[in-house]
Write an enzyme that holds these catalytic residues in place. Structure first.
Site, PDB file in Angstrom:
ATOM      1  N   TRP A  16       3.927   2.893  13.882  1.00  0.00           N
ATOM      2  CA  TRP A  16       4.357   3.848  12.862  1.00  0.00           C
ATOM      3  C   TRP A  16       5.850   3.690  12.585  1.00  0.00           C
ATOM      4  O   TRP A  16       6.304   3.911  11.460  1.00  0.00           O
ATOM      5  CB  TRP A  16       4.025   5.269  13.280  1.00  0.00           C
ATOM      6  CG  TRP A  16       4.545   6.290  12.308  1.00  0.00           C
ATOM      7  CD1 TRP A  16       5.434   7.286  12.556  1.00  0.00           C
ATOM      8  CD2 TRP A  16       4.208   6.398  10.918  1.00  0.00           C
ATOM      9  NE1 TRP A  16       5.679   8.005  11.404  1.00  0.00           N
ATOM     10  CE2 TRP A  16       4.935   7.485  10.382  1.00  0.00           C
ATOM     11  CE3 TRP A  16       3.362   5.673  10.060  1.00  0.00           C
ATOM     12  CZ2 TRP A  16       4.855   7.868   9.042  1.00  0.00           C
ATOM     13  CZ3 TRP A  16       3.280   6.049   8.726  1.00  0.00           C
ATOM     14  CH2 TRP A  16       4.010   7.132   8.234  1.00  0.00           C
ATOM     15  N   TYR A  73      11.263  13.315  11.423  1.00  0.00           N
ATOM     16  CA  TYR A  73       9.870  13.265  10.994  1.00  0.00           C
ATOM     17  C   TYR A  73       9.035  14.258  11.808  1.00  0.00           C
ATOM     18  O   TYR A  73       8.241  15.034  11.253  1.00  0.00           O
ATOM     19  CB  TYR A  73       9.340  11.837  11.146  1.00  0.00           C
ATOM     20  CG  TYR A  73       7.872  11.680  10.869  1.00  0.00           C
ATOM     21  CD1 TYR A  73       7.368  11.781   9.572  1.00  0.00           C
ATOM     22  CD2 TYR A  73       6.969  11.425  11.904  1.00  0.00           C
ATOM     23  CE1 TYR A  73       6.010  11.647   9.314  1.00  0.00           C
ATOM     24  CE2 TYR A  73       5.618  11.282  11.656  1.00  0.00           C
ATOM     25  CZ  TYR A  73       5.146  11.396  10.365  1.00  0.00           C
ATOM     26  OH  TYR A  73       3.790  11.266  10.118  1.00  0.00           O
ATOM     27  N   GLU A 123      -0.945   5.102   6.353  1.00  0.00           N
ATOM     28  CA  GLU A 123      -1.751   4.963   7.570  1.00  0.00           C
ATOM     29  C   GLU A 123      -2.597   3.702   7.503  1.00  0.00           C
ATOM     30  O   GLU A 123      -2.802   3.024   8.513  1.00  0.00           O
ATOM     31  CB  GLU A 123      -2.638   6.195   7.774  1.00  0.00           C
ATOM     32  CG  GLU A 123      -1.898   7.452   8.186  1.00  0.00           C
ATOM     33  CD  GLU A 123      -1.316   7.388   9.592  1.00  0.00           C
ATOM     34  OE1 GLU A 123      -1.626   6.442  10.342  1.00  0.00           O
ATOM     35  OE2 GLU A 123      -0.528   8.288   9.937  1.00  0.00           O
TER      36      GLU A 123
END
Length: 202
Positions: free
Chosen positions: A56, A26, A48
């Protein structure tokens, strides 16, 4: 503590990229690289929003489940979701089953349709809020900025929900509106080159 960590290829990277196995790819291929695709931008805003109060890593690990549950984040399809879809989503163990966040996401899909009709694209609207690189704090030293405050206010004024300045700042970091790779990270330069070549839409 150093801001970088040695990657498997012997190159230095932002320290957070080593915090979980799924972070490396990522970090190397997505985070901080500029995005103009409306679906990707909308997906990130949704994710988000779901991350609020969570990590996350939790959201990234469930990203494919979210995509399956939310029609690939095709906002036009999502805008047509109804109460039966909310009930379906609340029983889907593969995502975050939070009614407020689910309902906010569907609301935002409807607001997205309105924004695209009014502005041409989400990308054209979002990139107006790209901050001046010379006015930014050192990489990863802030959680909000005047630009993230302004964009959060603009979206709220248009009826979007669950998107405050901190959430929007994380979105800006991820979608390349700022290059927040730390000094010494191999991808600060590659993200910088991508940003230099990027032509903001609109």
């Amino acid at each position: 503590m150093t801001e970088t960590i040695l990657g498997p290829d012997g190159q230095q990277r932002c320290r957070w990229s080593g915090a979980a196995p799924e972070f490396l790819h990522y970090h190397d291929t997505e985070w901080g690289f500029p995005v103009s695709d409306d679906v990707r931008l909308f997906e990130k805003l949704c994710l988000e929003s779901f991350q609020s109060g969570l990590s996350w890593r939790t959201i990234l690990g469930k990203r494919e489940n979210f995509r399956a549950a939310f029609a690939g984040f095709d906002y036009r399809q999502m805008a047509a979701f109804d109460d039966s879809d909310v009930k379906r989503l609340l029983t889907d163990a593969g995502i975050v089953r939070h009614r407020g966040k689910i309902e906010a996401t569907l609301n935002n899909a409807r607001r997205m349709c309105e924004l695209v009709e009014a502005e041409g694209s989400l990308a054209a609207f979002i990139w107006r809020y790209e901050p001046d690189p010379d006015a930014l704090p050192p990489p990863q030293a802030a959680s909000t900025s005047p630009a993230s405050v302004a964009l959060a206010k603009a979206l709220k004024k248009r009826g979007w929900k669950f998107l405050g300045p901190t959430t929007i700042y994380a979105f800006m970091q991820a979608m390349g509106l700022i290059n927040d790779h730390v000094e010494g990270c191999v991808h600060r330069a590659t993200a910088g080159k991508a940003r230099a070549a990027f032509v903001p839409p609109g």
